[in-house]
Design an enzyme around this catalytic site. Structure first.
Site, PDB file in Angstrom:
ATOM      1  CG  HIS A 116     -10.445   1.937  -2.468  1.00 58.23           C
ATOM      2  ND1 HIS A 116      -9.397   2.468  -3.170  1.00 58.23           N
ATOM      3  CD2 HIS A 116     -10.070   1.992  -1.159  1.00 58.23           C
ATOM      4  CE1 HIS A 116      -8.442   2.846  -2.340  1.00 58.23           C
ATOM      5  NE2 HIS A 116      -8.818   2.550  -1.112  1.00 58.23           N
ATOM      6  CE1 TYR A 175      -4.955   5.602  -2.429  1.00 58.42           C
ATOM      7  CE2 TYR A 175      -3.129   4.887  -1.046  1.00 58.42           C
ATOM      8  CZ  TYR A 175      -4.440   4.756  -1.459  1.00 58.42           C
ATOM      9  OH  TYR A 175      -5.225   3.790  -0.926  1.00 58.42           O
ATOM     10  NE  ARG A 226     -12.447   4.717   3.624  1.00 57.30           N
ATOM     11  CZ  ARG A 226     -11.242   4.239   3.307  1.00 57.30           C
ATOM     12  NH1 ARG A 226     -10.405   3.886   4.269  1.00 57.30           N
ATOM     13  NH2 ARG A 226     -10.883   4.122   2.052  1.00 57.30           N
ATOM     14  CB  THR A 271      -4.837   3.951  -6.082  1.00 61.82           C
ATOM     15  OG1 THR A 271      -4.394   2.642  -5.707  1.00 61.82           O
ATOM     16  CG2 THR A 271      -6.265   4.130  -5.620  1.00 61.82           C
ATOM     17  NE  ARG A 275     -11.128   0.233   3.053  1.00 63.87           N
ATOM     18  CZ  ARG A 275     -11.093   0.267   4.388  1.00 63.87           C
ATOM     19  NH1 ARG A 275     -11.995  -0.398   5.094  1.00 63.87           N
ATOM     20  NH2 ARG A 275     -10.181   0.961   5.035  1.00 63.87           N
ATOM     21  CB  SER A 278      -0.905   0.005   1.238  1.00 60.88           C
ATOM     22  OG  SER A 278      -1.553   1.255   1.375  1.00 60.88           O
ATOM     23  CD  GLN A 306      -2.375   1.606  -3.106  1.00 57.81           C
ATOM     24  OE1 GLN A 306      -1.931   1.312  -2.005  1.00 57.81           O
ATOM     25  NE2 GLN A 306      -3.643   1.917  -3.304  1.00 57.81           N
TER      26      GLN A 306
END
Length: 308
Positions: free
Chosen positions: A257, A109, A144, A135, A260, A86, A107
């Protein structure tokens, strides 16, 4: 921490949508085929793996269990499957690469300061990683509600229910404070000031991501800087799939995702045939979200390559 990992957004419709898509899928076997010699080996991007499964990215896993990303790196190496670390991991890609030099992916972002995301690409290149995944499905922070209710926000707030719940898990609490509390975001530590605390690094990360100004031009810049295999994670629309492949992306990770980000999305499994039709038979497609069973072994896997 349990709700952070277990939860979705808003009414959590998406969590059930993802799981139900697999429950609604039926497999029709063919018989009188010699299956005495079976193999799960699969080739992806010219590399043979022991199984068509891998480990999907989970942010802040090290806060749930200390060094979780390092355990996952070792597991991927031992099982000879890919592990997509991540962009919000607690361990760094450098630490993971030492344990899984041929199996670690990373990954990314998108960041408001584009130099951060391009430097992450350079670090992955310097480590000799084979694959990175950008992503695309976090243009804004999602709602959330479990996190807001529990105080798992920036800055972190300890609510009375959370404190009472923590008292039921004394071993975890003792270990949490023994190891210094909230763990460092290892990949972002170097971009903060010298001596920055884990909270300060987390604040830096939160100030940079999500970035609603990311466009296809950012993918073009990453493609130009990255010589290895490039995935986009979060593609759900066939037209986005076509555009990504047209820009030189090597494969797609079809994902919502894990339910989420946007609650009322279709499941990736349901969108997979349409995306396959859009990009043709030769583009590697991977899928996550909704998987609740491992393959033949007992190892939990959250990312799968599905033939479609």
């Amino acid at each position: 921490m349990f709700d952070f990992i277990e939860g979705g957004v808003e009414d959590e419709v998406g969590l059930h949508t993802n799981a139900n898509a697999f429950r609604d899928l039926r497999l029709v076997p063919r018989y009188y085929v010699d299956t005495s010699k079976r193999s799960q080996k699969a080739t992806l991007f010219g590399r043979e793996y022991a199984s068509p499964f891998g480990i999907a990215p989970t942010g802040m896993a090290g806060a749930f269990r200390q060094d979780a990303e390092l355990f996952l790196s070792r597991a991927a190496n031992d099982a000879d499957i890919p592990y997509l670390m991540s962009g919000a991991s607690n361990a760094s890609m450098e630490q993971g690469a030492k344990l899984a030099p041929r199996n670690l992916w990373y990954q990314i972002y998108g960041a408001k300061d584009r130099s951060f995301q391009l430097n992450l690409v350079e670090r992955a290149k310097a480590l000799g990683l084979s694959t990175i995944a950008v992503t695309c499905d976090v243009p804004v922070s999602s709602n959330r509600e479990r996190n807001r209710r529990n105080g798992f926000v920036r800055p972190l707030k300890m609510t009375l229910p959370t404190i009472l719940e923590a008292m039921l898990h004394p071993e975890w609490v003792i270990n949490y404070f023994r190891t210094g509390g909230l763990p460092m975001l290892g990949n972002w530590q170097r971009y903060a000031k010298d001596g920055a605390t884990a909270d300060e690094v987390a604040d830096l990360f939160a100030s940079q991501t999500p970035d609603a100004s990311q466009t296809w031009r950012d993918i073009e810049a990453i493609r130009a800087a990255w010589p290895g295999k490039l995935l986009i994670k979060g593609i759900m629309h066939p037209e986005d799939a076509r555009q990504a492949i047209g820009l030189g992306v090597d494969g797609l990770l079809v994902s919502n995702h894990g339910g989420r980000q946007l609650d009322n999305m279709p499941s990736p499994l349901d969108m997979l045939p349409m995306i396959r039709n859009a990009v043709g038979p030769d583009v590697p497609l991977l899928l996550d979200s909704g998987i609740r069973r491992a393959p033949t072994s007992s190892r939990p896997c959250a990312l799968a390559r599905i033939s479609c």
